[in-house]
Design an enzyme around this catalytic site. Sequence first.
Site, PDB file in Angstrom:
ATOM      1  N   SER A 161      16.758 -10.102  31.389  1.00 62.77           N
ATOM      2  CA  SER A 161      16.070 -10.170  32.559  1.00 62.77           C
ATOM      3  C   SER A 161      15.174 -11.526  33.007  1.00 62.77           C
ATOM      4  CB  SER A 161      14.981  -8.841  32.676  1.00 62.77           C
ATOM      5  OG  SER A 161      15.734  -7.633  32.649  1.00 62.77           O
ATOM      6  N   GLY A 216      19.332  -6.610  31.625  1.00 65.77           N
ATOM      7  CA  GLY A 216      19.867  -5.792  32.821  1.00 65.77           C
ATOM      8  C   GLY A 216      18.699  -4.937  33.160  1.00 65.77           C
ATOM      9  N   GLY A 239      21.597 -13.382  32.843  1.00 72.02           N
ATOM     10  CA  GLY A 239      22.928 -12.427  33.629  1.00 72.02           C
ATOM     11  C   GLY A 239      22.976 -12.112  34.957  1.00 72.02           C
ATOM     12  N   GLY A 240      22.185 -11.371  35.484  1.00 74.52           N
ATOM     13  CA  GLY A 240      22.175 -10.684  36.742  1.00 74.52           C
ATOM     14  C   GLY A 240      21.762 -11.735  37.534  1.00 74.52           C
ATOM     15  N   GLU A 256      18.453 -11.649  22.536  1.00 70.85           N
ATOM     16  CA  GLU A 256      18.545 -10.891  23.827  1.00 70.85           C
ATOM     17  C   GLU A 256      18.019  -9.437  23.129  1.00 70.85           C
ATOM     18  OE1 GLU A 256      21.100 -12.580  26.968  1.00 70.85           O
ATOM     19  OE2 GLU A 256      22.557 -11.754  25.589  1.00 70.85           O
ATOM     20  N   GLU A 280      26.515  -5.960  24.789  1.00 69.31           N
ATOM     21  CA  GLU A 280      27.543  -5.087  25.249  1.00 69.31           C
ATOM     22  C   GLU A 280      28.679  -4.841  24.646  1.00 69.31           C
ATOM     23  OE1 GLU A 280      27.223  -6.845  29.174  1.00 69.31           O
ATOM     24  OE2 GLU A 280      25.157  -6.274  29.210  1.00 69.31           O
ATOM     25  N   ASN A 321      26.143 -15.803  32.187  1.00 65.01           N
ATOM     26  CA  ASN A 321      26.900 -14.868  31.837  1.00 65.01           C
ATOM     27  C   ASN A 321      27.257 -14.008  33.209  1.00 65.01           C
ATOM     28  OD1 ASN A 321      28.377 -12.864  30.430  1.00 65.01           O
ATOM     29  ND2 ASN A 321      26.764 -11.966  29.414  1.00 65.01           N
ATOM     30  N   TRP A 322      28.525 -14.228  33.617  1.00 60.23           N
ATOM     31  CA  TRP A 322      28.883 -13.431  34.767  1.00 60.23           C
ATOM     32  C   TRP A 322      29.347 -12.169  34.612  1.00 60.23           C
ATOM     33  CZ3 TRP A 322      31.601 -16.991  38.738  1.00 60.23           C
ATOM     34  CH2 TRP A 322      30.882 -17.852  39.128  1.00 60.23           C
ATOM     35  N   LYS A 323      29.293 -12.001  33.277  1.00 59.71           N
ATOM     36  CA  LYS A 323      30.098 -10.552  32.604  1.00 59.71           C
ATOM     37  C   LYS A 323      31.343 -10.174  33.638  1.00 59.71           C
ATOM     38  CE  LYS A 323      25.562  -9.199  31.578  1.00 59.71           C
ATOM     39  NZ  LYS A 323      24.618  -8.208  31.317  1.00 59.71           N
ATOM     40  N   HIS A 375      27.767 -10.376  22.026  1.00 61.05           N
ATOM     41  CA  HIS A 375      26.913 -10.182  23.187  1.00 61.05           C
ATOM     42  C   HIS A 375      26.487  -8.677  22.842  1.00 61.05           C
ATOM     43  CE1 HIS A 375      25.452  -8.489  26.881  1.00 61.05           C
ATOM     44  NE2 HIS A 375      24.880  -9.954  27.203  1.00 61.05           N
TER      45      HIS A 375
HETATM   46  C1  PEP Z   1      22.908 -10.889  29.488  1.00 63.15           C
HETATM   47  O1  PEP Z   1      23.622  -9.866  29.535  1.00 63.15           O
HETATM   48  O2  PEP Z   1      23.057 -11.680  28.654  1.00 63.15           O
HETATM   49  C2  PEP Z   1      21.849 -10.923  30.164  1.00 63.15           C
HETATM   50  C3  PEP Z   1      20.891 -11.759  29.776  1.00 63.15           C
HETATM   51  O3  PEP Z   1      21.628 -10.015  31.349  1.00 63.15           O
HETATM   52  P1  PEP Z   1      20.204 -10.012  32.367  1.00 63.15           P
HETATM   53  O4  PEP Z   1      19.852 -11.511  32.610  1.00 63.15           O
HETATM   54  O5  PEP Z   1      20.909  -9.312  33.636  1.00 63.15           O
HETATM   55  O6  PEP Z   1      19.210  -9.167  31.666  1.00 63.15           O
END
Ligand code: PEP
Length: 274
Positions: free
Chosen positions: A215, A175, A236-237, A169, A100, A15-17, A98
Amino acid sequence: MNAQQHKRKPMVIANWKLNGGIDLICTSVASFIGKHFETQIAICPPYIYMRDMLTFLQHSEISIGSQNVSKFESGAYTGETSAQMLKQAGCKLCLIGHSERRAMFRENNQSCQIKVQTALNHGLLPVLCIGENLEERDANITKDVIFRQLSEGLENINLDGKDLCIAYEPVWAIGTGLAATPEMAQEVHQFIRRELAVLLGEATAERIRLLYGGSVTKTNAKELLAQTDIDGLLVGGASLDPGHFLAICQQVSEQAIAKGNQPGSAPQSAASVN
Ligand code: PEP
């Protein structure tokens, strides 16, 4: 580990957001092209990059997904992108709900329910994202929150034999660098599968892939994947670093073989990614 678990082909989703650009696309494509994985892999870039990535990755095993989908089919809905448009563009899956989007764009279980059904109707694989925030975990109501997100988000859903994914999640893990421990994640995943059995029937619950997100890194990916009810990862990150994401995908691929998925086995169903 049971026989059903072997049949759930692992999946990794990036997920590049609201991140990335031409440089990231080029380095990601270069990292993945020509490589084979025993896992399904999808990247969800910002909408604007989807077509480029679809073109670059057309001879690869990587699918493209979207980070959201409209609950509307068409009409005067400025800024929206419909499931039909995503499908026609070549997109295979979409993230729905999601945290967010729930926190910043007023997504709720009801809008998620409409989006899940809309995605299914148009042949996209819906990945319904659920998870508790820190307050809810501290108040010991994680399972109540999850139950509500599942029962309302999937209310009266007609799967009609199609696939669906759930991404657990925990909001406090997204994050923050503070991933759930494998045991914590497994406890919730097991609960999710049990609830899915009640909502959708045992056979369907055994078929549905449950992804963990929050994470995830190349350091914790393997341990998380080793859990009975964790069938994949939403990243994500770490997915913004192509080398790092590739290392995660390779680990999941190796684990898939170790867990008993036969090399070269067919995708899970026609609605699956790839
Ligand atoms: C996400 O936002 O879906 C996510 C898993 O982010 P991160 O891996 O950065 O925690």
